[in-house]
Design a protein around this motif. Structure first.
Motif, PDB file in Angstrom:
ATOM      1  N   SER A  20       0.827  -1.209   0.000  1.00 47.04           N
ATOM      2  CA  SER A  20       0.000   0.000   0.000  1.00 47.04           C
ATOM      3  C   SER A  20       0.859   1.257   0.000  1.00 47.04           C
ATOM      4  CB  SER A  20      -0.970  -0.005   1.185  1.00 47.04           C
ATOM      5  OG  SER A  20      -0.281  -0.157   2.398  1.00 47.04           O
ATOM      6  N   SER A  21       2.004   1.230   0.701  1.00 48.09           N
ATOM      7  CA  SER A  21       2.910   2.391   0.729  1.00 48.09           C
ATOM      8  C   SER A  21       3.493   2.652  -0.652  1.00 48.09           C
ATOM      9  CB  SER A  21       4.054   2.156   1.722  1.00 48.09           C
ATOM     10  OG  SER A  21       3.573   2.053   3.037  1.00 48.09           O
ATOM     11  N   ALA A  22       3.940   1.586  -1.320  1.00 48.06           N
ATOM     12  CA  ALA A  22       4.530   1.730  -2.653  1.00 48.06           C
ATOM     13  C   ALA A  22       3.518   2.288  -3.645  1.00 48.06           C
ATOM     14  CB  ALA A  22       5.052   0.378  -3.139  1.00 48.06           C
ATOM     15  N   GLY A  23       2.295   1.751  -3.607  1.00 50.59           N
ATOM     16  CA  GLY A  23       1.253   2.238  -4.506  1.00 50.59           C
ATOM     17  C   GLY A  23       0.930   3.696  -4.277  1.00 50.59           C
ATOM     18  N   ASP A  24       0.868   4.100  -3.017  1.00 51.62           N
ATOM     19  CA  ASP A  24       0.580   5.492  -2.676  1.00 51.62           C
ATOM     20  C   ASP A  24       1.634   6.445  -3.230  1.00 51.62           C
ATOM     21  OD1 ASP A  24      -1.825   5.973  -1.539  1.00 51.62           O
ATOM     22  OD2 ASP A  24      -1.186   5.716   0.529  1.00 51.62           O
ATOM     23  N   ILE A  25       2.902   6.071  -3.092  1.00 53.88           N
ATOM     24  CA  ILE A  25       3.991   6.927  -3.570  1.00 53.88           C
ATOM     25  C   ILE A  25       3.951   7.055  -5.088  1.00 53.88           C
ATOM     26  CG2 ILE A  25       6.492   7.136  -3.788  1.00 53.88           C
ATOM     27  CD1 ILE A  25       5.460   7.877  -1.052  1.00 53.88           C
ATOM     28  N   LEU A  76      -9.976  -3.835   8.538  1.00 53.09           N
ATOM     29  CA  LEU A  76      -8.773  -3.487   7.775  1.00 53.09           C
ATOM     30  C   LEU A  76      -8.924  -3.934   6.322  1.00 53.09           C
ATOM     31  CD1 LEU A  76      -6.077  -2.132   8.432  1.00 53.09           C
ATOM     32  CD2 LEU A  76      -5.119  -4.381   8.913  1.00 53.09           C
ATOM     33  N   PHE A  77      -9.515  -5.116   6.128  1.00 50.37           N
ATOM     34  CA  PHE A  77      -9.763  -5.609   4.772  1.00 50.37           C
ATOM     35  C   PHE A  77     -10.764  -4.711   4.043  1.00 50.37           C
ATOM     36  CE2 PHE A  77     -12.716  -8.085   2.105  1.00 50.37           C
ATOM     37  CZ  PHE A  77     -11.856  -8.413   1.066  1.00 50.37           C
ATOM     38  N   ILE A  78     -11.834  -4.327   4.734  1.00 46.71           N
ATOM     39  CA  ILE A  78     -12.861  -3.474   4.125  1.00 46.71           C
ATOM     40  C   ILE A  78     -12.279  -2.116   3.739  1.00 46.71           C
ATOM     41  CG2 ILE A  78     -15.014  -2.204   4.567  1.00 46.71           C
ATOM     42  CD1 ILE A  78     -15.884  -4.614   6.291  1.00 46.71           C
ATOM     43  N   MET A  79     -11.439  -1.539   4.613  1.00 44.84           N
ATOM     44  CA  MET A  79     -10.824  -0.243   4.306  1.00 44.84           C
ATOM     45  C   MET A  79      -9.916  -0.342   3.086  1.00 44.84           C
ATOM     46  SD  MET A  79     -12.111   1.938   6.353  1.00 44.84           S
ATOM     47  CE  MET A  79     -13.605   0.935   6.234  1.00 44.84           C
ATOM     48  N   ALA A  80      -9.185  -1.456   2.965  1.00 43.96           N
ATOM     49  CA  ALA A  80      -8.336  -1.663   1.790  1.00 43.96           C
ATOM     50  C   ALA A  80      -9.197  -1.788   0.531  1.00 43.96           C
ATOM     51  CB  ALA A  80      -7.474  -2.911   1.977  1.00 43.96           C
ATOM     52  N   LEU A  81     -10.342  -2.469   0.675  1.00 40.73           N
ATOM     53  CA  LEU A  81     -11.259  -2.627  -0.458  1.00 40.73           C
ATOM     54  C   LEU A  81     -11.853  -1.276  -0.870  1.00 40.73           C
ATOM     55  CD1 LEU A  81     -12.381  -4.927  -2.203  1.00 40.73           C
ATOM     56  CD2 LEU A  81     -14.349  -5.031  -0.666  1.00 40.73           C
ATOM     57  N   VAL A  82     -12.198  -0.438   0.111  1.00 42.84           N
ATOM     58  CA  VAL A  82     -12.727   0.905  -0.171  1.00 42.84           C
ATOM     59  C   VAL A  82     -11.703   1.720  -0.953  1.00 42.84           C
ATOM     60  CG1 VAL A  82     -13.346   3.113   0.906  1.00 42.84           C
ATOM     61  CG2 VAL A  82     -14.340   0.991   1.767  1.00 42.84           C
ATOM     62  N   ARG A  83     -10.437   1.644  -0.528  1.00 49.44           N
ATOM     63  CA  ARG A  83      -9.386   2.408  -1.210  1.00 49.44           C
ATOM     64  C   ARG A  83      -9.122   1.845  -2.617  1.00 49.44           C
ATOM     65  NH1 ARG A  83      -4.765   3.570   3.290  1.00 49.44           N
ATOM     66  NH2 ARG A  83      -4.412   5.473   2.076  1.00 49.44           N
ATOM     67  N   PHE A  84      -9.303   0.534  -2.788  1.00 43.83           N
ATOM     68  CA  PHE A  84      -9.206  -0.062  -4.128  1.00 43.83           C
ATOM     69  C   PHE A  84     -10.274   0.529  -5.048  1.00 43.83           C
ATOM     70  CE2 PHE A  84     -11.332  -3.374  -6.734  1.00 43.83           C
ATOM     71  CZ  PHE A  84     -10.379  -3.484  -7.731  1.00 43.83           C
ATOM     72  N   SER A 171      -3.154   4.396 -15.726  1.00 45.49           N
ATOM     73  CA  SER A 171      -2.535   3.094 -15.415  1.00 45.49           C
ATOM     74  C   SER A 171      -1.936   3.094 -14.011  1.00 45.49           C
ATOM     75  CB  SER A 171      -1.449   2.770 -16.442  1.00 45.49           C
ATOM     76  OG  SER A 171      -2.009   2.648 -17.728  1.00 45.49           O
ATOM     77  N   LEU A 172      -1.274   4.184 -13.640  1.00 43.22           N
ATOM     78  CA  LEU A 172      -0.676   4.273 -12.311  1.00 43.22           C
ATOM     79  C   LEU A 172      -1.743   4.306 -11.223  1.00 43.22           C
ATOM     80  CD1 LEU A 172       2.313   6.718 -12.927  1.00 43.22           C
ATOM     81  CD2 LEU A 172       2.420   4.296 -12.369  1.00 43.22           C
ATOM     82  N   ALA A 173      -2.887   4.932 -11.519  1.00 37.88           N
ATOM     83  CA  ALA A 173      -3.990   4.939 -10.555  1.00 37.88           C
ATOM     84  C   ALA A 173      -4.522   3.524 -10.342  1.00 37.88           C
ATOM     85  CB  ALA A 173      -5.112   5.862 -11.046  1.00 37.88           C
ATOM     86  N   PHE A 174      -4.643   2.756 -11.440  1.00 37.57           N
ATOM     87  CA  PHE A 174      -5.115   1.368 -11.329  1.00 37.57           C
ATOM     88  C   PHE A 174      -4.082   0.488 -10.607  1.00 37.57           C
ATOM     89  CE2 PHE A 174      -8.043   2.371 -14.970  1.00 37.57           C
ATOM     90  CZ  PHE A 174      -9.212   2.081 -14.287  1.00 37.57           C
ATOM     91  N   ILE A 175      -2.788   0.763 -10.832  1.00 40.30           N
ATOM     92  CA  ILE A 175      -1.740   0.034 -10.106  1.00 40.30           C
ATOM     93  C   ILE A 175      -1.872   0.286  -8.614  1.00 40.30           C
ATOM     94  CG2 ILE A 175       0.753  -0.044  -9.652  1.00 40.30           C
ATOM     95  CD1 ILE A 175       1.180   0.379 -12.670  1.00 40.30           C
ATOM     96  N   LEU A 181      -5.860  -3.654  -3.057  1.00 35.93           N
ATOM     97  CA  LEU A 181      -6.598  -4.916  -3.115  1.00 35.93           C
ATOM     98  C   LEU A 181      -5.699  -6.070  -2.648  1.00 35.93           C
ATOM     99  CD1 LEU A 181      -9.135  -6.483  -3.928  1.00 35.93           C
ATOM    100  CD2 LEU A 181      -8.191  -6.650  -6.246  1.00 35.93           C
ATOM    101  N   SER A 182      -4.455  -6.079  -3.106  1.00 37.26           N
ATOM    102  CA  SER A 182      -3.505  -7.123  -2.697  1.00 37.26           C
ATOM    103  C   SER A 182      -3.247  -7.065  -1.192  1.00 37.26           C
ATOM    104  CB  SER A 182      -2.184  -6.963  -3.455  1.00 37.26           C
ATOM    105  OG  SER A 182      -2.389  -7.024  -4.843  1.00 37.26           O
ATOM    106  N   ALA A 183      -3.096  -5.833  -0.669  1.00 39.99           N
ATOM    107  CA  ALA A 183      -2.874  -5.658   0.770  1.00 39.99           C
ATOM    108  C   ALA A 183      -4.070  -6.183   1.556  1.00 39.99           C
ATOM    109  CB  ALA A 183      -2.629  -4.186   1.092  1.00 39.99           C
ATOM    110  N   GLY A 184      -5.275  -5.874   1.075  1.00 36.86           N
ATOM    111  CA  GLY A 184      -6.492  -6.332   1.746  1.00 36.86           C
ATOM    112  C   GLY A 184      -6.578  -7.844   1.805  1.00 36.86           C
TER     113      GLY A 184
END
Length: 421
Positions: A20-25, A76-84, A171-175, A181-184
């Motif tokens: 999640s950190s890598a994706g955010d950056i 935590l899973f739901i929050m990751a899904l929301v951010r996905f 593409s970067l937004a989808f990444i 999603l992977s983190a969740g």
């Protein structure tokens, strides 16, 4: 490192955080690049900076809500899904025919919501991490996670700049969406592992108090540990001094280009950032193990000495003196901060741990910008040397107070031990 290799659940848990950190950056770099191409880019970049900063003040509320949450892994899973879902929406926005300014405003709003959700997710992580690794191993686990996260942050910036050459903003937004999603999924897998335990993590006692009552209880519990409140305030001021040096030294370099520049101004600033990051990474990753027997007060006092030395080096305008000291300052400050977190974990009731960590983060977050703003304002109105002299005076006072607090705490601990005997 050992705990990462041996503890499978912690390994999955930390990898989820890294993703999640890598994706955010990656996405943040893409958004900043997109906004920089607008006609009124200054306003756009300022709005992005504000949207990134404000959610950090919500850590205290995110921690409070986390302590009231029964099923933390599920949340935590739901929050990751929301951010996905949020960043998938961002990916769609980038390929629409909406005007660039409207896209940026919509993305800033979505990013703000995501970061606010992130404050709640951060609150959920702390108590779960303690359960996964245990109180005694918490500082090592937290240090390893912080160190690797900073490495990933640095690497992601270079990777992101390269990806922008042949990937679209969409593409970067989808990444970024896929990393959440992977983190969740990883968070969920760890949670499922505990489902059939005798005392599942999801069933632990939750906090039933109101917000202000929770904060009061947290403060009272901190006060019961001799020296804990004092060390929190000292490290908050130390972080403020570190942040102030980080803002004042570039001004010193600009004022002494003929003697302080290494190749170019931008390269010199980049080198300074690398030294600070390397110190923080090494301190976080290896510090808890190497300095396990040293007290938090001794590490804090050492860090304050280094902070004073950094300010003196800046006054002398010697970049080759500044860089190694700044590296050590970042490393020792990271170690002292981890020891403080370890102390809090072993002092505070588990059911209000996330609230306490949120309160701590808020204190640390407020002091640094206040000190930095005040000293850079003095630099702008007068001269950077005045700011450094004021900073030196503050650091000297902090050093004196730290010696006094260390002595008083030692006396209280000895007195308590005599009474208990």
């Amino acid at each position: 490192m050992n705990i990462f290799i041996k503890n499978r659940d912690y390994r999955r848990f930390s990898i989820a955080s890294f993703l999640s950190s890598a994706g955010d950056i990656l996405f943040y770099l893409a958004l900043m690049t997109y906004a920089s191409k607008l006609q009124n880019y200054s306003l756009a970049l300022s709005l992005i900076a504000i949207s990134e900063s404000i959610p950090r003040l919500f850590d205290i509320f995110g921690g409070y809500l986390a302590d009231k949450t029964q099923r933390k892994f599920k949340s935590l899973f739901i929050m990751a899904l929301v951010r996905f879902i949020l960043y998938s929406l961002v990916g769609i926005l980038f390929v629409t025919n909406i005007s660039q300014w409207n896209v940026v405003l919509a993305v800033i709003a979505i990013n703000f919501i995501s970061d606010t959700v992130g404050a709640y997710s951060t609150g959920l992580v702390a108590p779960l991490l303690v359960n996964l690794v245990g109180e005694k191993e918490f500082s090592e686990a937290e240090g390893f996670t912080n160190g690797i996260s900073q490495i990933i942050t640095t690497a992601a910036q270079f990777i992101g700049s390269g990806l922008l050459l042949f990937l679209s903003y969409s593409s970067l937004a989808f990444i970024n969406a896929l990393t959440f999603l992977s983190a969740g999924i990883l968070y969920a897998s760890v949670g499922i592992h505990y489902k059939n335990d005798e005392k599942p993590l999801e069933q632990q006692e939750i906090n039933e108090q109101k917000f202000f009552a929770t904060m009061k209880t947290s403060c009272l519990q901190m006060k019961k540990a001799p020296g804990l409140v004092s060390i929190i305030l000292l490290i908050a001021l130390l972080n403020g001094a570190l942040s102030s040096n980080g803002s004042l030294i570039p001004i010193v370099i600009a004022a002494n280009r003929s003697t302080m520049i290494i190749s170019s101004y931008s390269f010199t600033i980049a080198i300074m950032g690398i030294f600070a990051s390397a110190g923080a990474i090494l301190g976080s990753t290896f510090g808890p193990q190497l300095f396990k027997k040293q007290s938090i007060f001794s590490m804090t006092i050492f860090a304050i000495f280094l902070s004073i030395a950094t300010s003196i080096a800046a006054l002398c305008a010697n970049i080759f003196f500044i860089l190694p000291i700044y590296f050590l300052l970042s490393a020792i400050t990271s170690i002292a901060s981890l020891k403080m977190q370890q102390w809090i974990v072993t002092t505070i009731d588990r059911k209000i741990l996330a609230s306490s960590v949120g309160l701590l983060n808020t204190i640390l977050m407020v002091v640094a910008p206040v000190m930095t703003t005040a000293l850079t304002t003095v630099s702008g109105l007068k001269n950077v040397k005045y700011s450094l002299i004021i900073l030196l005076a503050i650091e000297s006072i902090i050093l004196f107070v730290s010696f006094k607090m260390a002595f008083n705490t030692k006396q209280k601990v000895n007195k308590s031990a005599i009474i208990n005997d």
